[in-house]
Structures are given as structure tokens and as C-alpha cells.
Design a protein around this motif. Structure first.
Motif, mmCIF file in Angstrom:
data_model
loop_
_atom_site.group_PDB
_atom_site.id
_atom_site.type_symbol
_atom_site.label_atom_id
_atom_site.label_comp_id
_atom_site.label_asym_id
_atom_site.label_seq_id
_atom_site.Cartn_x
_atom_site.Cartn_y
_atom_site.Cartn_z
ATOM 1 N N GLN A 39 2.563 5.342 -16.906
ATOM 2 C CA GLN A 39 1.208 4.808 -16.809
ATOM 3 C C GLN A 39 1.156 3.634 -15.833
ATOM 4 O O GLN A 39 0.193 3.477 -15.091
ATOM 5 C CB GLN A 39 0.745 4.368 -18.193
ATOM 6 N N ASP A 42 1.150 4.865 -12.210
ATOM 7 C CA ASP A 42 -0.024 5.646 -11.822
ATOM 8 C C ASP A 42 -1.043 4.791 -11.075
ATOM 9 O O ASP A 42 -1.798 5.300 -10.249
ATOM 10 C CB ASP A 42 -0.700 6.266 -13.055
ATOM 11 N N ASP A 43 -1.058 3.506 -11.368
ATOM 12 C CA ASP A 43 -1.990 2.587 -10.725
ATOM 13 C C ASP A 43 -1.434 2.138 -9.378
ATOM 14 O O ASP A 43 -0.305 1.644 -9.291
ATOM 15 C CB ASP A 43 -2.231 1.377 -11.628
ATOM 16 N N TRP A 45 -2.277 -0.398 -7.524
ATOM 17 C CA TRP A 45 -2.071 -1.858 -7.445
ATOM 18 C C TRP A 45 -0.738 -2.258 -8.057
ATOM 19 O O TRP A 45 -0.087 -3.192 -7.591
ATOM 20 C CB TRP A 45 -3.226 -2.610 -8.111
ATOM 21 N N ASN A 46 -0.328 -1.548 -9.113
ATOM 22 C CA ASN A 46 0.977 -1.838 -9.713
ATOM 23 C C ASN A 46 2.106 -1.470 -8.766
ATOM 24 O O ASN A 46 3.129 -2.152 -8.706
ATOM 25 C CB ASN A 46 1.127 -1.115 -11.042
ATOM 26 N N THR A 130 -7.993 -7.001 -4.563
ATOM 27 C CA THR A 130 -8.402 -6.652 -5.929
ATOM 28 C C THR A 130 -9.625 -7.453 -6.346
ATOM 29 O O THR A 130 -10.411 -6.985 -7.169
ATOM 30 C CB THR A 130 -7.268 -6.895 -6.949
#
Length: 145
Positions: A39, A42-43, A45-46, A130
Motif C-alpha cells: 500500500q 502504490d502512492d 508521493w511515497n 503536494t
């Protein structure tokens, strides 16, 4: 005897502050990873944050390695700050701060450290994007100013 000055410096106050910020980022990212690695990645930004943190760690690794290499050269050649007996001119040139940085070798650890640090800072500033996605009042144009 020739006096050798070293190009390696202790981290500045700004660099220490950036280190503290990166440690905070690592702590925050580790808390997010605990919720699930799949999870987390999946982002997008991460992924950006993880890349930025890796680049900062590479910066520290290259900088530390350059200090280790310098210490190893000093001890293996019994160098002192006033004598350079037994040291090849290449090593002296690599370690001498009086040499213009344009004359350093392209794979110099200090160069690598500074280059990776610059890229990591670019990733840090990309993180400001962001804010544009979170706030309609602060748009991309205002951030770029």
C-alpha cells in the motif's frame, strides 16, 4: 616539506539541520510502511519520498567514505600535516584543498556526494508540489514564485 591541506570539511550547521529533517522524514515514512509495504509503494508521493531518503543516505555514505579513504591514506603512508613522504602525487592532489575542484577526478567521492546531495535537494523541492494538490488557494504558480 610541503604542507597538505585537506578538502574534506566537517558538516555545516545547514547540513546538520538537513540531517535532522531527513531523520524525521525516515521516522514518518517508517510509520507509513508499518501500515503495509504494498500500500505504501502504490502512492507515487511515497516513492518520491523513498527515493529522496535513499539519495540523502547515499550522500552521507559517500561523504563518510571519503573521510575513511582520507584517514586510510594518512595511516597507510604515515602522513602528518607537515610531511608527505611516501605519498604519490595523485593522492596528494586528490586530498589537497588548494587544487581547483575542476581538476579533481570525476569519480571523486566528494564530487559524488555533492552531486547526489543536489539531486536529493531537487527531490525535496518537488515535494512542495503536494501543497498544490492539497490546497486550491496555493496553486502551482504561487509555489513556483
Amino acid at each position: 616539506a610541503e604542507v597538505v591541506e585537506y578538502k574534506l570539511l566537517m558538516p555545516s550547521l545547514t547540513e546538520w539541520l538537513i540531517c535532522m529533517w531527513v531523520i524525521g522524514m525516515v521516522w514518518n515514512e517508517l510509520k507509513q510502511v508499518q501500515q503495509g509495504v504494498g500500500q505504501y509503494f502504490d502512492d507515487l508521493w511515497n516513492r518520491l519520498d523513498a527515493t529522496m531518503i535513499i539519495l540523502y543516505f547515499l550522500t552521507v555514505a559517500f561523504r563518510f567514505s571519503s573521510h575513511v579513504v582520507q584517514e586510510w591514506e594518512e595511516s597507510s603512508n604515515n602522513m602528518t600535516s607537515t610531511a608527505t613522504s611516501g605519498v604519490t602525487s595523485d593522492v596528494r592532489d586528490w586530498m589537497r584543498s588548494g587544487v581547483n575542484s575542476t581538476d579533481w577526478h570525476y569519480s571523486d567521492l566528494v564530487f559524488l556526494s555533492e552531486g547526489v546531495f543536489a539531486v536529493a535537494n531537487i527531490f525535496s523541492f518537488m515535494r512542495l508540489v503536494t501543497l498544490a494538490t492539497l490546497s486550491q488557494q496555493i496553486g502551482p504558480m504561487q509555489i513556483s514564485l
